[in-house]
Design a protein around this motif. Structure first.
Motif, short mmCIF file in Angstrom:
data_model
loop_
_atom_site.label_atom_id
_atom_site.label_comp_id
_atom_site.label_asym_id
_atom_site.label_seq_id
_atom_site.Cartn_x
_atom_site.Cartn_y
_atom_site.Cartn_z
N PRO A 361 0.84 -1.21 0.00
CA PRO A 361 0.00 0.00 0.00
C PRO A 361 0.88 1.26 0.00
O PRO A 361 1.97 1.24 0.55
CB PRO A 361 -0.77 -0.12 1.30
CG PRO A 361 -0.80 -1.59 1.60
CD PRO A 361 0.51 -2.12 1.10
N VAL A 362 0.37 2.32 -0.60
CA VAL A 362 1.21 3.50 -0.80
C VAL A 362 1.29 4.41 0.43
O VAL A 362 2.20 5.22 0.53
CB VAL A 362 0.75 4.34 -2.02
CG1 VAL A 362 0.81 3.49 -3.28
CG2 VAL A 362 -0.65 4.91 -1.83
N SER A 363 0.34 4.30 1.34
CA SER A 363 0.31 5.24 2.47
C SER A 363 0.54 4.54 3.80
O SER A 363 0.06 3.41 4.01
CB SER A 363 -1.06 5.93 2.53
OG SER A 363 -1.26 6.53 3.79
N ALA A 364 1.24 5.23 4.69
CA ALA A 364 1.41 4.72 6.06
C ALA A 364 0.05 4.65 6.75
O ALA A 364 -0.12 3.94 7.75
CB ALA A 364 2.34 5.64 6.84
N GLY A 365 -0.93 5.36 6.23
CA GLY A 365 -2.26 5.35 6.82
C GLY A 365 -3.16 4.24 6.30
O GLY A 365 -4.28 4.06 6.79
N ASP A 366 -2.70 3.49 5.31
CA ASP A 366 -3.52 2.39 4.78
C ASP A 366 -3.52 1.24 5.77
O ASP A 366 -2.47 0.76 6.18
CB ASP A 366 -2.94 1.87 3.46
CG ASP A 366 -3.20 2.82 2.30
OD1 ASP A 366 -4.30 3.40 2.24
OD2 ASP A 366 -2.29 2.99 1.46
N GLU A 367 -4.70 0.78 6.15
CA GLU A 367 -4.82 -0.40 7.00
C GLU A 367 -5.38 -1.51 6.12
O GLU A 367 -6.41 -1.33 5.48
CB GLU A 367 -5.78 -0.13 8.16
CG GLU A 367 -5.30 0.99 9.08
CD GLU A 367 -6.39 1.36 10.08
OE1 GLU A 367 -6.64 0.56 11.00
OE2 GLU A 367 -6.98 2.44 9.93
N THR A 409 -17.30 -3.12 7.08
CA THR A 409 -17.44 -3.68 8.42
C THR A 409 -17.97 -2.58 9.34
O THR A 409 -17.95 -1.39 8.97
CB THR A 409 -16.09 -4.17 8.97
OG1 THR A 409 -15.22 -3.03 9.07
CG2 THR A 409 -15.44 -5.21 8.05
N ALA A 410 -18.37 -2.98 10.54
CA ALA A 410 -18.92 -1.98 11.47
C ALA A 410 -17.87 -0.90 11.78
O ALA A 410 -18.22 0.25 12.02
CB ALA A 410 -19.37 -2.68 12.75
N ASP A 411 -16.58 -1.28 11.76
CA ASP A 411 -15.56 -0.26 12.05
C ASP A 411 -14.95 0.35 10.78
O ASP A 411 -13.84 0.87 10.81
CB ASP A 411 -14.48 -0.82 12.99
CG ASP A 411 -13.85 -2.09 12.45
OD1 ASP A 411 -14.31 -2.59 11.39
OD2 ASP A 411 -12.88 -2.59 13.06
N GLY A 412 -15.70 0.29 9.69
CA GLY A 412 -15.34 1.11 8.53
C GLY A 412 -14.37 0.53 7.53
O GLY A 412 -13.91 1.23 6.63
N PHE A 413 -14.05 -0.77 7.67
CA PHE A 413 -13.21 -1.38 6.63
C PHE A 413 -14.07 -1.67 5.40
O PHE A 413 -15.17 -2.22 5.52
CB PHE A 413 -12.61 -2.70 7.13
CG PHE A 413 -11.34 -2.52 7.93
CD1 PHE A 413 -10.10 -2.60 7.31
CD2 PHE A 413 -11.40 -2.26 9.30
CE1 PHE A 413 -8.93 -2.44 8.05
CE2 PHE A 413 -10.23 -2.10 10.03
CZ PHE A 413 -8.99 -2.18 9.41
N TYR A 414 -13.52 -1.35 4.23
CA TYR A 414 -14.19 -1.65 2.97
C TYR A 414 -13.86 -3.09 2.56
O TYR A 414 -12.70 -3.47 2.54
CB TYR A 414 -13.72 -0.66 1.89
CG TYR A 414 -14.08 -1.06 0.48
CD1 TYR A 414 -15.40 -1.31 0.12
CD2 TYR A 414 -13.10 -1.18 -0.49
CE1 TYR A 414 -15.73 -1.69 -1.17
CE2 TYR A 414 -13.42 -1.55 -1.80
CZ TYR A 414 -14.74 -1.81 -2.13
OH TYR A 414 -15.06 -2.19 -3.40
N ARG A 415 -14.91 -3.86 2.28
CA ARG A 415 -14.71 -5.24 1.81
C ARG A 415 -14.49 -5.18 0.30
O ARG A 415 -15.45 -4.99 -0.46
CB ARG A 415 -15.94 -6.09 2.11
CG ARG A 415 -16.27 -6.22 3.59
CD ARG A 415 -17.48 -7.13 3.77
NE ARG A 415 -17.94 -7.10 5.15
CZ ARG A 415 -17.42 -7.87 6.12
NH1 ARG A 415 -16.45 -8.72 5.84
NH2 ARG A 415 -17.88 -7.78 7.34
N THR A 416 -13.23 -5.39 -0.13
CA THR A 416 -12.91 -5.17 -1.55
C THR A 416 -13.50 -6.24 -2.46
O THR A 416 -13.63 -6.01 -3.66
CB THR A 416 -11.38 -5.17 -1.78
OG1 THR A 416 -10.88 -6.48 -1.45
CG2 THR A 416 -10.68 -4.12 -0.92
N GLY A 417 -13.78 -7.45 -1.90
CA GLY A 417 -14.23 -8.54 -2.77
C GLY A 417 -13.07 -9.19 -3.50
O GLY A 417 -13.27 -10.09 -4.31
N ASP A 418 -11.84 -8.73 -3.23
CA ASP A 418 -10.66 -9.33 -3.84
C ASP A 418 -10.05 -10.34 -2.88
O ASP A 418 -10.03 -10.12 -1.67
CB ASP A 418 -9.61 -8.25 -4.16
CG ASP A 418 -10.06 -7.37 -5.31
OD1 ASP A 418 -10.42 -7.92 -6.36
OD2 ASP A 418 -10.06 -6.13 -5.13
#
Ligand code: OOB
Length: 547
Positions: A361-367, A409-418
């Motif tokens: 991932p390109v950002s230190a902020g990417d989880e 998810t409830a805490d805001g993770f996007y489910r990419t489907g990948d």
């Protein structure tokens, strides 16, 4: 934030600001700053036109004032459908400056898609070419203005309607004396990108000025973009990859030159690369393959290229390994999505990493999480669904509350489907996908959308669309149909889809009639079995009739 969008939680947003990731700058203001710094350098090359940063900024200012004069206000949505022409960039930035929100449609979209995008976004305006690749966009615009109640105005590249209807404005007349002080806000939506489509109809992805400016700055830095770079926009400009990874905006942010290609064919692009001394470009694997074949014939001067980014679909390692020797430049694999997260290989990576992984991932902020069926975190080496959140990844699709409950998810993770795994040294490898999408060339096609259209045919009682591997396009679209009474002919089916206004690239490449579909133990259509059967023409098709 625009009503219908999901903002980041306040404490998360505060952290993104504290870290200096979100800087409170709008894209319109940023262009002003770049044009001050790089004033007389060439910003854009499109066909015979070459314009400097100063000229670009001035044109954007005049067009922004022109849009305001034609009643476009902050927060208004405007469907933007233009091919790779300089006006795309001018229109987009003019709307950013006004605070209006372009909806980036594809040039290949037709009535079905444009109607949906205009209705969903509540668009008041539609920017289009009069005609493109033999298609009468003006006719489409007439239809859309008649059918979509909120749509008030069409701005036409290449002239107005010609018949005195004042709802049609020539783009050349969207021009007025600039005035300062537009109300665009950095934390608000700058534009909408389209989702690759897991649901029957495309969803809108809100991208804010803050998040996109951060994405572009991060990627431009990571790719070492400088004022000496010349970026070739070979793929459609409205694609996130081309627009800002670093793409058009990232190049402009560093004082480089953006060259727009009408299409990604090697004929056209190789001439532009040689003539403009192009240094960076981005393509999908299908295009990379065509370029390799053409380059192997010899005769092309690609010596200026330093970096070719490839992403949008799986890049087979055999193809990846040929890029550097044949094109004579670095390869960067890019796994990205309009929703946000970008993962890339880096300049210093060893050959194995560049050929076999999609980088980090390109950002230190990417989880990033890789999870199993119960959302449990999986260790490196195991394949699971990739979930992500971060400073440039959406928290919700526009006006899609119900879908958002499943997609996040409830805490805001996007489910990419990948489906992905992490290597022990932290690189991502994309292994497949859970979502019901065909990736044909670089185009994402929602199986559900095509099935919905097929089902409107009176002879079709059931439809299931699956991807089938293809040497050139990576995947093609394969439709299984159950037609109990009588089979429609293929031309008849194609004509019916065409009349429904479906974009050409979504038409099934192949159709097969079956008596019934295979079912999973839960009674759902078993698409895995269908996809395997499509790939293996010799496989038996004696699925039990569905009850
Ligand atoms: C890019 O964006 P989209 O929104 O058109 O498509 C996203 C999807 C991903 O979720 C994944 O399924 C697929 O396209 N994908 C890849 C890939 N890059 C994208 N699958 C395998 N390998 C890859 N390298 O496609 C996009 C946006 C920005 C930059 C690059 C690509």
């Amino acid at each position: 934030m625009l009503d219908g969008c999901t903002p980041w939680p306040a404490d998360t947003a505060a952290r993104y600001r504290r870290n200096g990731w979100w800087r409170g700058e709008t894209l319109g203001d940023l262009l002003r700053a770049w044009s001050t710094t790089y004033a007389d350098r060439t910003a854009l090359v499109a066909g015979p036109d070459r314009i400097t940063y100063r000229e670009l900024d001035a044109r954007v200012d005049r067009m922004a004032a022109g849009f305001a004069r034609h009643g476009i206000r902050a927060g208004d949505r405007v469907v933007l459908q233009l091919p790779n022409v300089g006006e795309f960039v001018v229109v987009a930035f003019a709307l950013f400056r006004v605070g209006a929100v372009p909806v980036f449609s594809l040039a290949s979209h037709r009535a079905s898609e444009i109607r949906h995008l205009a209705e969903l976004s509540g668009a008041v305006g539609y920017v289009l070419p009069r005609e493109h690749r033999g298609f009468d966009h003006l006719g489409l615009a007439r239809r859309m203005l008649a059918e979509v109640p909120g749509l008030r105005r069409a701005f036409v590249l290449g002239g107005g309607s010609g018949d005195g209807d004042d709802r049609f404005v020539s783009l050349a007349d969207v021009d007025a004396d600039p005035k300062p002080g537009y109300p665009a806000v950095a934390s608000d939506v700058a534009f909408f990108l389209l989702s690759g489509g897991t649901t029957a109809l495309p969803k809108l992805i809100p991208r804010t000025h803050d998040d996109y400016a951060y994405q572009v700055r991060t990627v431009a830095e990571l790719c070492g973009v400088s004022a000496d770079d010349v970026y070739l926009a070979a793929l459609p400009v409205e694609f996130n990859f081309t627009w800002g990874c670093p793409g058009v905006i990232g190049t402009l942010s560093r004082g480089g030159t953006v060259v727009l290609a009408e299409d990604p064919s090697p004929d056209r692009c190789f001439d532009l690369i040689a003539a403009e001394r192009v240094t960076v470009t981005s393509v999908v694997p299908t295009v990379a393959q065509l370029w390799l074949e053409a380059a192997e014939w010899g005769g092309a001067d690609l010596s200026s290229l330093r970096l070719v980014q490839i992403g949008g679909a799986k890049l087979p390692p055999e193809l990846a390994a040929r890029i550097e020797p044949v094109l004579g430049c670095r390869l960067q694999q890019v796994f990205g999505m309009a929703e946000g997260l970008l993962s890339m290989t880096r300049d210093g990576d060893d050959a194995h990493t560049v050929v076999h992984t999609q980088g980090r991932p390109v950002s230190a902020g990417d989880e990033v999480r890789i999870v199993g069926e119960r959302d449990e975190d999986l260790p490196p080496g195991q394949v699971g669904e990739l979930l992500t959140r971060g400073p440039y990844t959406l928290r919700g699709y526009y006006r899609a509350a119900e879908h958002n409950r499943r997609a996040f998810t409830a805490d805001g993770f996007y489910r990419t489907g990948d489906l992905a795994q992490r290597t022990p040294d932290g690189n991502l490898v994309i292994e497949g996908r859970l979502k019901d999408v065909v990736i044909r060339g670089g185009d994402k096609i929602s199986a559900g959308e095509v099935e919905g259209h097929l089902l409107t045919h009176p002879l079709v009682s059931r439809a299931a669309v699956v991807p089938v591997p293809d040497e050139y396009l990576g995947e093609r679209t394969y439709a299984f149909l159950v037609c109990p009474a009588q089979r429609p002919t293929l031309p008849d089916l194609k004509q019916a889809l065409h009349e429904r206004g479906l974009a050409e690239y979504k038409l099934p490449d192949r159709v097969e009639f079956v008596a019934a579909f295979p079912l999973t133990p839960l009674g759902k259509v078993d698409k895995k079995v269908l996809a395997a059967a499509a790939a293996d023409r010799a496989a038996p098709r004696d699925w039990a009739p569905a009850t």
